[in-house]
Design a protein around this motif. Structure first.
Motif, mmCIF file in Angstrom:
data_model
loop_
_atom_site.group_PDB
_atom_site.id
_atom_site.type_symbol
_atom_site.label_atom_id
_atom_site.label_comp_id
_atom_site.label_asym_id
_atom_site.label_seq_id
_atom_site.Cartn_x
_atom_site.Cartn_y
_atom_site.Cartn_z
ATOM 1 N N ASP A 69 0.848 -1.190 0.000
ATOM 2 C CA ASP A 69 0.000 0.000 0.000
ATOM 3 C C ASP A 69 0.886 1.244 0.000
ATOM 4 N N LEU A 70 0.352 2.337 -0.492
ATOM 5 C CA LEU A 70 1.109 3.581 -0.488
ATOM 6 C C LEU A 70 1.522 3.955 0.933
ATOM 7 N N ALA A 71 0.650 3.689 1.899
ATOM 8 C CA ALA A 71 0.948 4.031 3.291
ATOM 9 C C ALA A 71 2.126 3.239 3.842
ATOM 10 N N ASP A 72 2.471 2.106 3.231
ATOM 11 C CA ASP A 72 3.618 1.324 3.693
ATOM 12 C C ASP A 72 4.935 2.040 3.419
ATOM 13 N N LEU A 73 4.920 3.002 2.522
ATOM 14 C CA LEU A 73 6.130 3.720 2.117
ATOM 15 C C LEU A 73 6.201 5.120 2.720
ATOM 16 N N HIS A 74 5.279 5.424 3.623
ATOM 17 C CA HIS A 74 5.267 6.719 4.316
ATOM 18 C C HIS A 74 5.003 6.442 5.785
ATOM 19 N N ARG A 108 7.995 6.329 24.472
ATOM 20 C CA ARG A 108 7.793 5.065 23.769
ATOM 21 C C ARG A 108 7.742 5.280 22.258
ATOM 22 N N ILE A 109 8.382 4.379 21.532
ATOM 23 C CA ILE A 109 8.311 4.425 20.067
ATOM 24 C C ILE A 109 6.863 4.177 19.649
ATOM 25 N N PRO A 110 6.274 5.054 18.835
ATOM 26 C CA PRO A 110 4.890 4.845 18.407
ATOM 27 C C PRO A 110 4.734 3.551 17.623
ATOM 28 N N ASP A 111 3.557 2.966 17.703
ATOM 29 C CA ASP A 111 3.295 1.744 16.948
ATOM 30 C C ASP A 111 3.485 1.970 15.452
ATOM 31 N N GLU A 112 3.944 0.911 14.780
ATOM 32 C CA GLU A 112 4.114 0.883 13.325
ATOM 33 C C GLU A 112 5.055 1.998 12.850
ATOM 34 N N SER A 113 6.177 2.108 13.532
ATOM 35 C CA SER A 113 7.188 3.106 13.177
ATOM 36 C C SER A 113 8.290 2.487 12.327
ATOM 37 N N MET A 114 9.047 3.365 11.677
ATOM 38 C CA MET A 114 10.299 2.990 11.033
ATOM 39 C C MET A 114 11.404 3.271 12.050
ATOM 40 N N VAL A 115 12.046 2.218 12.535
ATOM 41 C CA VAL A 115 13.081 2.343 13.564
ATOM 42 C C VAL A 115 14.436 2.307 12.868
ATOM 43 N N VAL A 116 15.103 3.448 12.833
ATOM 44 C CA VAL A 116 16.356 3.608 12.097
ATOM 45 C C VAL A 116 17.524 3.611 13.073
ATOM 46 N N ILE A 117 18.544 2.812 12.759
ATOM 47 C CA ILE A 117 19.776 2.870 13.548
ATOM 48 C C ILE A 117 20.849 3.603 12.741
ATOM 49 N N TRP A 118 21.495 4.534 13.416
ATOM 50 C CA TRP A 118 22.603 5.292 12.821
ATOM 51 C C TRP A 118 23.891 4.687 13.360
ATOM 52 N N THR A 205 13.393 11.919 16.840
ATOM 53 C CA THR A 205 11.954 11.670 16.829
ATOM 54 C C THR A 205 11.246 12.847 16.168
ATOM 55 N N GLY A 206 10.024 12.619 15.745
ATOM 56 C CA GLY A 206 9.219 13.696 15.170
ATOM 57 C C GLY A 206 9.196 13.745 13.664
ATOM 58 N N ALA A 207 10.034 12.964 12.988
ATOM 59 C CA ALA A 207 10.085 12.985 11.527
ATOM 60 C C ALA A 207 9.282 11.829 10.937
ATOM 61 N N HIS A 208 9.058 11.904 9.638
ATOM 62 C CA HIS A 208 8.506 10.797 8.859
ATOM 63 C C HIS A 208 9.495 10.479 7.748
ATOM 64 N N ILE A 209 9.361 9.283 7.191
ATOM 65 C CA ILE A 209 10.131 8.950 5.989
ATOM 66 C C ILE A 209 9.152 8.713 4.836
ATOM 67 N N LEU A 210 9.625 9.043 3.637
ATOM 68 C CA LEU A 210 8.855 8.832 2.418
ATOM 69 C C LEU A 210 9.769 8.155 1.411
ATOM 70 N N CYS A 211 9.348 6.997 0.916
ATOM 71 C CA CYS A 211 10.175 6.203 0.003
ATOM 72 C C CYS A 211 9.696 6.358 -1.425
ATOM 73 N N ILE A 226 14.931 8.215 -0.782
ATOM 74 C CA ILE A 226 14.242 8.127 0.503
ATOM 75 C C ILE A 226 14.410 9.474 1.194
ATOM 76 N N TYR A 227 13.294 10.064 1.567
ATOM 77 C CA TYR A 227 13.301 11.403 2.145
ATOM 78 C C TYR A 227 12.938 11.350 3.620
ATOM 79 N N GLY A 228 13.550 12.219 4.394
ATOM 80 C CA GLY A 228 13.069 12.503 5.721
ATOM 81 C C GLY A 228 12.196 13.733 5.661
ATOM 82 N N LEU A 229 10.980 13.646 6.199
ATOM 83 C CA LEU A 229 10.049 14.773 6.266
ATOM 84 C C LEU A 229 10.113 15.324 7.680
ATOM 85 N N LEU A 230 10.641 16.524 7.809
ATOM 86 C CA LEU A 230 10.884 17.120 9.112
ATOM 87 C C LEU A 230 9.854 18.197 9.395
ATOM 88 N N PRO A 231 9.270 18.193 10.604
ATOM 89 C CA PRO A 231 8.271 19.217 10.942
ATOM 90 C C PRO A 231 8.922 20.585 11.097
#
Length: 231
Positions: A69-74, A108-118, A205-211, A226-231
Motif C-alpha cells: 500500500d502507499l501508506a507502507d512507504l510513508h 515510547r516508540i509509536p506503533d508501526e514506526s520505522m526504527v532507524v539505527i545510525w 523523533t518527530g520525523a517521517h520517511i517517504l520512500c 528516501i526522504y526525511g520529512l521534518l516538521p
C-alpha cells in the motif's frame, strides 16, 4: 515541513555492492551531439545503493513491491544513534536495552514506526570499509540483535506496517549469514530501508520517511530516493 535526502548518489566508481549482487553499471546509449538527447542504460539489482525492500524479498507469499500500500512507504520515523558502540565493535547488534534507553529520553516508540539505527556506516560509503569484508569475504557491519527485532515486532513498535532502517547493508549483523532479522522484519507489510545516507539530518523523533523508487511488477524492492520529512 521540509525535506532532507537520506539517499546516496549512485556512481559506478563508488557504489558499494553487497557480495554476490550484480555490479552497478551505467552505459550511455544516446548523446545530444549524435541523437539530439542524452540517455543512459542502468544495470543494477533491486537492492543496489540506498533502497527499500518488500516483505517478499525474504519470505515467499509475502507482499512484493507492487502489492504494498502507499501508506507502507510513508511512515513515522525514530533514530537511534549507536555510532559510539559500533566504532568499538563493527559487528555490534543493537539490543533491547539500547531501545529502552532511547525511550527513557524520548518516550515510547509509536506503533508501526520505522526504527532507524545510525551506525556511522554512512560515512564509509564508497570505500572498502563499508563492506568491511573478513577473510571469508563476508561483510562485517552492525545491525539489530535477533531478540531486538522480535521485541520490536511483538510489542507493536514496528507492528504490521512499520520497519527497520540502517545506513549499512542490512538490518542483520553483517556476519550473520542466516539473515534471521531480515526474515523477521520482512513480513506482513513491513519494509526495510538500507544503505541510508545523511542520517545526521534526521532527528531522533518527530520525523517521517517517504520512500520513492520505481515499482517493478513482483519486485523485491527498489533503489530509491528516501526522504526525511521534518516538521
Amino acid at each position: 515541513m521540509r525535506l532532507v535526502s537520506l539517499s546516496h548518489v549512485h556512481d559506478p566508481a563508488t557504489t558499494n555492492v553487497y557480495p554476490g549482487d550484480p555490479p552497478f553499471e551505467l552505459e550511455t546509449v544516446a548523446t545530444i551531439e549524435q541523437d539530439g538527447y542524452y540517455l543512459r542504460l542502468v544495470r543494477q539489482g533491486e537492492h543496489t545503493g540506498t533502497h527499500w525492500g518488500a516483505p517478499g524479498h525474504f519470505n515467499p507469499g509475502q507482499p512484493l513491491a507492487d502489492e504494498l500500500d502507499l501508506a507502507d512507504l510513508h511512515l513515522r520515523a525514530v533514530k537511534l544513534d549507536v555510532r559510539e558502540k559500533c566504532v568499538r565493535d563493527p559487528d555490534y547488534a543493537v539490543t533491547i536495552a539500547d531501545v529502552e534507553a532511547w525511550e527513557r529520553t524520548h518516550g515510547r516508540i509509536p506503533d508501526e514506526s520505522m526504527v532507524v539505527i545510525w551506525t556511522g556506516w554512512d560515512a564509509k560509503w564508497g570505500t572498502a570499509e563499508f563492506t568491511n569484508a573478513g577473510a571469508d569475504g563476508a561483510p562485517h557491519h552492525p545491525g539489530f540483535a535477533v531478540e531486538t527485532a522480535r521485541w520490536l515486532i511483538d510489542t507493536g513498535r514496528v507492528g504490521h506496517r512499520g520497519g527497520t532502517g540502517t545506513d549499512a547493508f542490512s538490518p542483520d549483523v553483517g556476519a550473520d549469514a542466516t539473515y534471521t532479522v531480515s526474515h523477521l522484519i520482512y513480513q506482513r507489510h513491513r519494509i526495510s530501508l538500507e544503505i541510508l545516507a545523511n542520517l545526521e539530518a534526521l532527528p531522533e523523533t518527530g520525523a517521517h520517511i517517504l520512500c520513492g523508487g520505481q515499482i517493478n511488477r513482483a519486485g523485491s524492492g527498489s533503489p530509491a530516493l528516501i526522504y526525511g520529512l521534518l516538521p
